[in-house]
Design an enzyme around this catalytic site. Structure first.
Site, PDB file in Angstrom:
ATOM      1  N   LYS A  43      -1.203   8.651  13.125  1.00  0.00           N
ATOM      2  CA  LYS A  43      -0.464   9.648  11.892  1.00  0.00           C
ATOM      3  C   LYS A  43      -0.401  10.988  12.821  1.00  0.00           C
ATOM      4  CE  LYS A  43      -0.461   7.057   8.895  1.00  0.00           C
ATOM      5  NZ  LYS A  43       0.951   6.381   8.194  1.00  0.00           N
ATOM      6  N   GLU A  77      10.579   3.428   4.844  1.00  0.00           N
ATOM      7  CA  GLU A  77       9.346   2.719   3.984  1.00  0.00           C
ATOM      8  C   GLU A  77       9.295   3.189   2.613  1.00  0.00           C
ATOM      9  OE1 GLU A  77       5.062   4.882   4.419  1.00  0.00           O
ATOM     10  OE2 GLU A  77       5.813   4.216   6.586  1.00  0.00           O
ATOM     11  N   ASP A  95      10.353  -1.902   2.895  1.00  0.00           N
ATOM     12  CA  ASP A  95       9.233  -2.878   2.364  1.00  0.00           C
ATOM     13  C   ASP A  95       9.527  -3.517   1.087  1.00  0.00           C
ATOM     14  OD1 ASP A  95       6.716  -4.019   1.503  1.00  0.00           O
ATOM     15  OD2 ASP A  95       5.585  -2.313   1.939  1.00  0.00           O
ATOM     16  N   GLU A 132       4.689  -4.541  10.631  1.00  0.00           N
ATOM     17  CA  GLU A 132       3.411  -3.682  10.633  1.00  0.00           C
ATOM     18  C   GLU A 132       2.089  -4.395  10.438  1.00  0.00           C
ATOM     19  OE1 GLU A 132       2.571   1.045   9.520  1.00  0.00           O
ATOM     20  OE2 GLU A 132       3.646  -0.239   7.958  1.00  0.00           O
ATOM     21  N   LYS A 184       0.229   2.722  16.467  1.00  0.00           N
ATOM     22  CA  LYS A 184       0.819   3.660  16.027  1.00  0.00           C
ATOM     23  C   LYS A 184      -0.175   4.620  15.417  1.00  0.00           C
ATOM     24  CE  LYS A 184       3.021   3.579  11.884  1.00  0.00           C
ATOM     25  NZ  LYS A 184       3.964   3.047  10.795  1.00  0.00           N
ATOM     26  N   GLU A 187       8.421   8.613  13.544  1.00  0.00           N
ATOM     27  CA  GLU A 187       8.628   7.937  12.370  1.00  0.00           C
ATOM     28  C   GLU A 187       8.624   9.029  11.248  1.00  0.00           C
ATOM     29  OE1 GLU A 187       6.239   4.839   9.409  1.00  0.00           O
ATOM     30  OE2 GLU A 187       6.296   4.599  11.589  1.00  0.00           O
ATOM     31  N   HIS A 189       7.527  -2.111   6.563  1.00  0.00           N
ATOM     32  CA  HIS A 189       6.061  -1.525   6.382  1.00  0.00           C
ATOM     33  C   HIS A 189       5.269  -2.435   5.497  1.00  0.00           C
ATOM     34  CE1 HIS A 189       3.945   0.548   3.090  1.00  0.00           C
ATOM     35  NE2 HIS A 189       3.501   1.503   4.068  1.00  0.00           N
ATOM     36  N   ASN A 224       0.756  -1.185  -0.018  1.00  0.00           N
ATOM     37  CA  ASN A 224      -0.013   0.001  -0.034  1.00  0.00           C
ATOM     38  C   ASN A 224       0.813   1.223  -0.147  1.00  0.00           C
ATOM     39  OD1 ASN A 224       0.434   0.967   3.049  1.00  0.00           O
ATOM     40  ND2 ASN A 224      -0.100  -1.060   3.210  1.00  0.00           N
ATOM     41  N   ASP A 241       3.829   8.779  13.457  1.00  0.00           N
ATOM     42  CA  ASP A 241       4.249   8.694  12.165  1.00  0.00           C
ATOM     43  C   ASP A 241       3.740   9.907  11.237  1.00  0.00           C
ATOM     44  OD1 ASP A 241       4.808   8.169   9.362  1.00  0.00           O
ATOM     45  OD2 ASP A 241       3.748   6.560   9.122  1.00  0.00           O
TER      46      ASP A 241
END
Length: 389
Positions: A184, A265, A292, A341, A182, A239, A322, A54, A213
């Protein structure tokens, strides 16, 4: 001689109304691929499946125009192991990257990662082993992590989502068996983000922790200011404060922020990963790396990155990919990573792990089936079966 008989790819929507500090996911897509071989198991041809992680859009055009033609046009003897018993992911990687200039690690890294995932799925199925077991035997010490640490990544910005809704979301992850969560940051004012962080910390029980993040949103001044404001919270990590390739920002932040930092990531190649380690001031004793493989030329490149990290004094246990998908989970279990994750309820059906394997105290187990294990995730497997139809 082993052959690839068919390659099919399609674009699949994974859209949702969530947003982070940089993008929303209203138009997000992924490429899914099926690579059929002439190897027969239980009366059926072995098929390897793959998709891109993603956060990056479907690279279907690149796959169809450049990388799949190179794969199907290759001489079958050039894509198999020396003993002729299986496909060789490293040879295939070299073939699909032939005639590509160095540098410019953009969306092609994602396209190559899609093919790479499917090849490894097929290779492990032909071997009759879970991918994590195959990786442990080929590249590790033969020992597998029976269960893998995972954390719940959420806390996205969402229309009409207030502090109570944010708290309820995080409580939901704890009820699912996650220990750490986690959220945002960077998509609201500094004061609002601090209130959001404090709201989540207020509902976390003893023994649970929080990561934040910023998705690369901050400039150097704001990254340092934000770090100063959150340092007393003693978060698990801070992050991707700034642009993933701004190694100067990362190095300056590392001098000032006293706790763990996580990034990687959006680092998509061995060379960029090497520069991150050389120049970004990352600390191998406390920081975390989030490369990732499904976005960065695949597992073949990820193995090279792990070798580079070892040469620079980094343990594989500082890596926590990630993506929240089964490919990264297999790598974590087979190559002794820190964990993986997870995105509960988001980016389905590609996100998430096997059915009937609940999260327990922040860990999850993997099914003992050949390949990556997509067949044990029913909604994903049904989608993968539909490719080409």
């Amino acid at each position: 001689m082993l052959k690839i008989t068919k390659v099919e790819v399609k674009t699949v929507p994974i859209s949702s109304p969530i947003r982070n500090a940089y993008i929303d996911f209203s138009k997000m897509t992924a490429s899914a691929i099926a690579i059929t071989t002439d190897v027969m198991k239980d009366g059926k041809p072995v098929v390897g499946y793959g998709f891109n992680s993603n956060g990056r859009y479907a690279p279907t055009a690149l796959l169809n125009e450049r990388f799949i033609p190179r794969l199907v046009e290759a001489d079958p003897k050039d894509i198999i192991t020396e003993d002729g018993t299986n496909f060789d992911p490293h040879k295939i990687h070299a073939i699909i990257m032939a005639n590509e200039k160095p540098g410019g690690h953009g969306e092609r890294t994602v396209a190559v990662g899609v093919i790479d995932m499917a090849i490894w799925d097929a290779v492990a199925k032909i071997e009759g082993k879970p991918l994590y077991q195959l990786l442990a035997e080929r590249y590790g010490n033969g020992e597998v992590d029976e269960r893998v640490y995972i954390y719940a990544a959420g806390g996205y910005y969402f229309p009409d989502k207030g502090l109570k809704e944010l708290q309820d979301e995080m409580k939901g992850y704890l009820e699912l068996g996650y220990k750490d969560v986690k959220m945002k940051v960077g998509g609201a004012s500094l004061m609002e983000d601090l209130k959001r962080i404090e709201a989540v910390l207020a509902i976390l029980p003893q023994g649970s922790g929080l990561m934040v993040d910023a998705n690369g949103r901050f400039d150097l001044e704001y990254a340092i200011e934000f770090g100063e404001k959150i340092k007393d919270y003693e978060l698990i990590w801070y992050e991707e404060a700034g642009d993933p390739l701004d190694f100067h920002l990362q190095a300056e932040l590392s001098k000032r922020y006293p706790h763990a930092i996580a990034t990687g990531e959006n680092i998509f190649s061995l060379q960029d990963a090497t520069n991150l380690i050389r120049y970004a001031g990352m600390n191998p004793e406390k920081d975390f790396l989030q490369f990732d493989c499904a976005l960065s030329y695949g597992l073949v490149e990820y193995l090279r990155i792990l070798d580079m990290l070892k040469d620079h004094g980094w343990s594989s246990r500082r890596c926590i990919p990630h993506g929240g998908h089964q490919m990264s989970l297999n790598i974590a279990a087979g190559l002794a990573l820190h964990g993986n994750e997870s995105y509960p309820g988001v980016f389905e059906p590609f996100g998430g792990f096997a059915d009937n394997f609940a999260v327990e105290d922040g860990f999850v187990k993997l099914p003992n089936v050949p390949g990556i294990g997509f067949e044990e995730k029913s909604d994903l497997y049904n989608l993968l079966l539909s490719i080409g139809k």
